[in-house]
Each structure stands twice: as structure tokens, then as C-alpha cells.
Scaffold this active site. Sequence first.
Site, mmCIF file in Angstrom:
data_model
loop_
_atom_site.group_PDB
_atom_site.id
_atom_site.type_symbol
_atom_site.label_atom_id
_atom_site.label_comp_id
_atom_site.label_asym_id
_atom_site.label_seq_id
_atom_site.Cartn_x
_atom_site.Cartn_y
_atom_site.Cartn_z
ATOM 1 N N ASP A 138 69.028 -62.256 145.375
ATOM 2 C CA ASP A 138 68.728 -61.186 144.429
ATOM 3 C C ASP A 138 68.375 -61.834 143.093
ATOM 4 O O ASP A 138 69.143 -62.648 142.567
ATOM 5 C CB ASP A 138 69.928 -60.242 144.265
ATOM 6 C CG ASP A 138 69.554 -59.004 143.466
ATOM 7 O OD1 ASP A 138 69.122 -58.017 144.076
ATOM 8 O OD2 ASP A 138 69.692 -59.050 142.233
ATOM 9 N N LEU A 139 67.199 -61.487 142.552
ATOM 10 C CA LEU A 139 66.747 -62.114 141.311
ATOM 11 C C LEU A 139 67.605 -61.651 140.137
ATOM 12 O O LEU A 139 67.993 -60.484 140.055
ATOM 13 C CB LEU A 139 65.275 -61.777 141.057
ATOM 14 C CG LEU A 139 64.300 -62.150 142.176
ATOM 15 C CD1 LEU A 139 62.863 -61.943 141.707
ATOM 16 C CD2 LEU A 139 64.514 -63.576 142.634
ATOM 17 N N ASP B 285 63.697 -56.661 144.339
ATOM 18 C CA ASP B 285 63.848 -58.107 144.096
ATOM 19 C C ASP B 285 64.846 -58.725 145.076
ATOM 20 O O ASP B 285 65.460 -59.744 144.768
ATOM 21 C CB ASP B 285 64.279 -58.351 142.654
ATOM 22 C CG ASP B 285 65.606 -57.678 142.323
ATOM 23 O OD1 ASP B 285 65.996 -56.748 143.047
ATOM 24 O OD2 ASP B 285 66.260 -58.094 141.343
#
Length: 826
Positions: free
Chosen positions: A407-408, A450
Site C-alpha cells: 500500500d503506497l 494504490d
Amino acid sequence: MLTVYNCIVNEHDLRLVALAALICAISSFSAVNLLRHVEQSASRNRHAWLLIAAASTGFGIWATHFIAMIAFTPGIPNAYNAELSVASLAVSVLLTAAGMWIATVRGGIDHYLVGGAVLGIGIAAMHYTGMAAFEVEGRIVWNQLLVAASLGLGIALAALSLLVVLRWPSTLATVLGAVMLTLAICTLHFIAMAAVSIYPDSSIEISKFTIAPMSQAFAAAAASLIILVLSATALRIDLRFRRHRVEAERMHGLANAAVEGLIVCDGNRIVSANDSIAALSGIAAGTLNTMTLDDLFGERIASALTAGSGRAQEADLRSRDDNRIPVELIARGIDYCGKPHLVVAVRDIRERRKAEQEIMRLAHYDPLTGLANRRSFTARLEAEIAASAEAGKSAGKGGQLALMLLDLDRFKEVNDLYGHAAGDAVLQKVAHCAASVLRHGQMLARLGGDEFAIIAPNLPDPRAAGRIAEAVLSALRQENRLSQGGMVSTSIGIALYPLDADEQAALVSHADTALYRAKAEGKDTFRYFEASMGAEARDRRSLEQDLRQAVARGEFRLVYQPQKEISSGRMIGFEALLRWQHPERGEVPPSVFIPVAEDGGSIAQIGEWVLAAACKEAAAWKNPLTVAVNVSAVQLHNLDFSRKVHEVLLRTGLAASRLELEITETALVKDMPRALATLRQIKALGVRVAMDDFGTGYSSLSNLRAFPFDKIKIDGSFIKSVDRNGQVATIVRAVLGLGRGLGLPVLAEGVETLDELRFLDAEDCDIGQGYFLGRPGPIEAFAELTGVRAADDGVQEDAGRATAKVERAQGGSILMVQPAAAARSV
């Protein structure tokens, strides 16, 4: 000409001459009609029509000659040689066939003329062979000039006849051609007969094996009958052909109006094809009419079509350059030209195939990054778990299957600050970097937004998953360095099968839990799943979900902390501080929910509510005190932030000079040019800007010079024990001196003791804020300071009263004002 005329009138029976001319005309008309069919027929039928036309014409020439010969009355005994009579008929048919074949084998004037000349030679050969069969008790003497004239005129007229018929196909040309061919036959015959002179000679005997003129008459009558039958047949065929041709042209015109390709078949043989199928295959319609369904679609498909199932089926059309074109075929039976035929509709499905492939691609792959999507990820993970389980059963111990969820970090800020196009570019780069470190058999998928996932089967040990995660993080860091900070980092959670879970849902849940731990422990790192993480992760996710609804549910409130001038104790204004009263958790500290709001993306919505609520409240104060509001990085870098501030000021009626926005340096460094532009727009409105938490994070003197700040706020960590810690005191003195040098007032946060206040007063600090000067409280508690009397809603009348306390300190006097109610609530 007079000789010819005398020959016809004086030496012939004019009735039989008329009959011969009639038979000749019928034969000629039949010949030109049949010749048309020879030219228009397909190659497989051409020879049959050529044989019919040659036989009809040859018999007509032969019958014309011998009927005319029977009409000839030399006045002495005569007969006909049987062998030469038959030979003359054979010569007539063969040379006629040769001439017609030459004229129709290939178009062109030269072929028409040469073919007609050969036909004329056939007429001449037949006549003179027939004359050789004529036996008479006398000597036959020929006039060579008339013989030459008969040959020249007969050949010329025959050549012109075929030229007219084949060069200009029309009804008039057919009639004219038939007349000219009749003239060719009759002219040659009667001129040649005029060239004959018979001198009786009793010494010449007629052979015993000859045919009497009457028998020859019967043979000519039979030939005439054959001519009549063939002519009638030809006429009937011609009429039917014309009718079928009209029908075929009408059908072909309708077929050409269709967008789809249409093929009419007689069994397996193609008899008509429209322009659409010709364009689709690249094969001319005329060529298609000589082909079979096998040639276009293969034997299996052709058999299925001719079987008449009626169902649509897909096949590959073989084009002119031998490419395969996907098509859909539907066959139906029709009546075509009076016979049952099969019509095949050919639909080009290349675009449909492309659309189906695109649908399949969209169903299984992410259109932005080209990676597998959630559906493909789920199917692959299920398959890998099943394979690992099977391997474990057969071998006793299988390899480790690692699931990594990525997960960004702060990706929503990238979208909010730079736009979705920049966010898409970041996602593509992340996909490229992560995919570049994976090996064959390992899968990278984008689950949405993301979120990414890596499936790594057959790992030798759990540490191998950590090495993959570290390689991904390193690749992203390297890309960050190359792009000069233009990307975001990622956090990774790892769960292992069968070590952590033995089924898919649990494995995904555990990897997600590990991911939350990685984010909570600093981001840009990875964590393995541990059993203790479950409750903590669930609690954080629940908190994040509740935060998204908190504004709508009215769970937030503002408290206000006084800001006072240290030297005089004069009230300057308040800082608006956010509080969250959760319906189940109770009071949630800002230190807990603010990081969750930043990570979950709800900080922008919350920040807008705080700004609007603080301005609305301050606009109601009678005393023109300032109100300070903290601004997050997401708000600051939003292109519409200055407009939103302006709208809030207009809507609430608050003077711009009374609003102060507090911004940390951490928020500035994300995009300094954009932050500078936004701050200048805010300053143009008349709003004041303060640098918050100076001395922590990215503190830089260049920022003080570059950005239009109106105030410096020293972080409370430097004020604590400033009166007892020499190093801290030195730093604070330096900041205060810096503020004086730049002409910026300095506010000290976290003033909690009298000694700290005395130190700040001694060092000429301008403004103070802290528990010692006033604890945060509801605005009603500061009614006397704001000039607004508290409403009678349960708030005690003395809740807003303030007491003034003056204390002398060494080096000067300090006026301290505290709300009594707030002091009692400590």
C-alpha cells in the site's frame, strides 16, 4: 453478278433455294445465340456450349449446302459420294468449333476476326468438300475468279459477323450478326455454284456406291430437323438464360446492398458472390464464382454448411494472400434461378474478436498498469494454495507460499496535490519497479487504488519473502532518487502459507494486518504477520472508518487556547484545537486520530470543517481577537485552497486580518513552489501566516527568507525546562534573536510554569501559549475575553469569568490572565 443471278434463277428450284436460305437463317440465328453462351459460360461449361454451338452451326451450313444442291438441276444424271458428304459435315463442325473457340477464348478484336475467318474457312471447306462429293455424267470446269470471290466474301462476312456479335453485345448486334453469317454462307455457296460449268460426257460413269439425290434430300431434311431442334433448344435456353440472368442481376444488386458478405452456392460450388465478400477476402467476385466453399473455409466448415444445420458458426476465411480472417457464417436455403441453392451470410467478426479480447483483458488485467487485477489475483492465489497443499501431501513438506500486500504511503496526497494524472504516473512507476525484481512464477497484481499484491510460491524459507520485500523497497527508493523525490514509498505486509493461515481469506486478512503494522511503524518498510497484530489492525481500521463519518455525525468540536502578549498579559487571540468525542470510545486524543486521518485520506475533509467552524465562531466575537487554525499539507497543496479560504471568509463575515493559518515546515517541503504560490495568494487576501513547530522537522533559515511568514512559533519541546537547561536556553535565545532580526514576532508554545514564563519575558519573547497562560476550553469559557455573554443553556454564568493575577518577577512585571473555570478543570 449476272452469272450468279442466272445460275440461281435458271439452274435452281427457287422453292428449294428459299428453303435453304430459311434453314441458313435459322441456323445462323441459333449460332450467334449459342456463341453468346459460349462466351459467358464458366470454364467448366464452356466446352459443352462450344460443342452444341459448333454442331448446330455445322449442321446448318451442311444442310444449307445440300438443300441448295438438290435445288440445282444440271439436266443430266447426278449423285453424291457418301464418304465425302460425311467428311464435308465433319469439316463443317470441326472448323466451326475451332473458329468459335478462337473468338471466345480471349477477348479482343483480333481474336474475333481470326475466329470469324476460321469459321468462314470452315464454310468454304464444307462447300468445296461437298462439291467434291457431287458426281455427274460430265466434266466440271471451275471459274477460278468466281471461286476466289466466293472464298473472299464468305470469309470476310463470317469474320465481320463474329466481330459484331461479340464486340457489341445487344439484340441489334445479334440480329445483324445472324444476317451477316447467313449472307456469308449463302454468298459463298451461290457464287461458288456460279463458278461451276458442267460439260456432259457419257464416258464418265457415276459410282455405284453414291447416294441418290432423293436420299441426299432425306439426309438434308434430317439435318434440317436437327437444326430446328437445336435452334429451338437454343432459343428456349436463351430465353431461360435471359430470365435467369435478369433474376441473378436483381439478386446480385440486392446482395451488393448488404453490408455483410453473401455467397450463393449450388451445393459446394459458388455461383454468385457480392461485393462485400469480395472486399473482405480480397478476391474478385468473378474469381469467387469459380471457387468452392472448401477453397474459402475448409472442408469441415463447408460440409457443415451444406448439411444445412442453420446454426451460426465461426470459421476462418482464407483471403487472397492466404491470411485467415475470423468470420461468422449462417447458411439458409433459397430458390435461385428456379433451382434450390444455398446462401451463406459471411459476417466479419474481427472487431468483435478484438472487443472480446479487450473485455477479457479488462476482466483480468488492470488497464492502467497492465498488471493482473483482483480477479486474476484471487484465482492465482487460490490455485497456488491448492498446488502448495498438494505438494505438501505428496512430498511431505512443500515450499512456503508468501503473500505480500503493498500500500503506497500518502498516495492520496499525491492525487490531491498534483492531480490524478500524476497519481497514475506514480502507480505505473511503482508497478514497473516492483515487477522488475520479481522472478519467473511470481505474480504482481494491482488490487485497486494504490493497493498491490505479490504472490511468491515455492520459497525455500520465510526469510526469502523478506528479501523480495526489501528488493521492492530498494527499487522504489532508487527510483525516488533518480526522480528527485517525485514518487512515494510503500509499506508491505507479509503472510505465509501454511505457516500463518491454511486458507485464502485468512491469508489475505493476515497480510493486510501486517501491512497496517508496517504503516504504523514508520512506513517504507515491511512486516511479517504476527498473531498479536490482529486486534490492533482491526481497531485501526475501525477507527479509520469512523473518522470518515465523524464530520457528518457531528462528533467533532473545537476548543480554544489563549495566546497572550508576555510583557503585558494582553489577550491576542486563540488557537482553535480539534477534539473528537467518539460515541463508543469517548474522547479520542488528537495524537491518535490525526495520523489515522492523514493515512486514511480524511484529513482534508476534517481540515475544511475546522477552518469553517473556527471562522464562524470568531466572526461572532465582539472583541477583534485573532483565531489561529492549523493547516495540513494536503490542504496547503490543494490548488483550490486559497479560493476555499476566501469563500469561508465571505460566508462567515470574518475579517481576513483576524485569521491566522499555522503551517509546519514539513508541509512546505513537499512542493515548495506550489506552497509558495498558495501562501502568496492567501497573503493577498489579508490572512496572516505563522510557521508552526519551528525548530523541529525540516527547519531551515532559507524557508524563513523565502516564504511570507508573519510569525514564528517555537515548538513546545524547546520551552520545557528552558529555565534549567542551558543548551535549550541557547537555542531559544537564538530563535528569539532570529525573529527580532527578521522583524517577525515569536510565539512560544508549551509554557507550563512561572519560571518558563519569566525566562521568556526576560528574553523579550513576544507571545506565549500554554497551560500556565490558559488551558484549552470551550469558547463559552472565554466569554468575557471575546465579548460574548454565554447563553443560558446550562453553562454557569461565572464559567466565562476571568481573574487577573499580577505577579512581580525579577527583571520585570508579568500580567497573567486565566479563566477560572478552565483552571479548576485541570
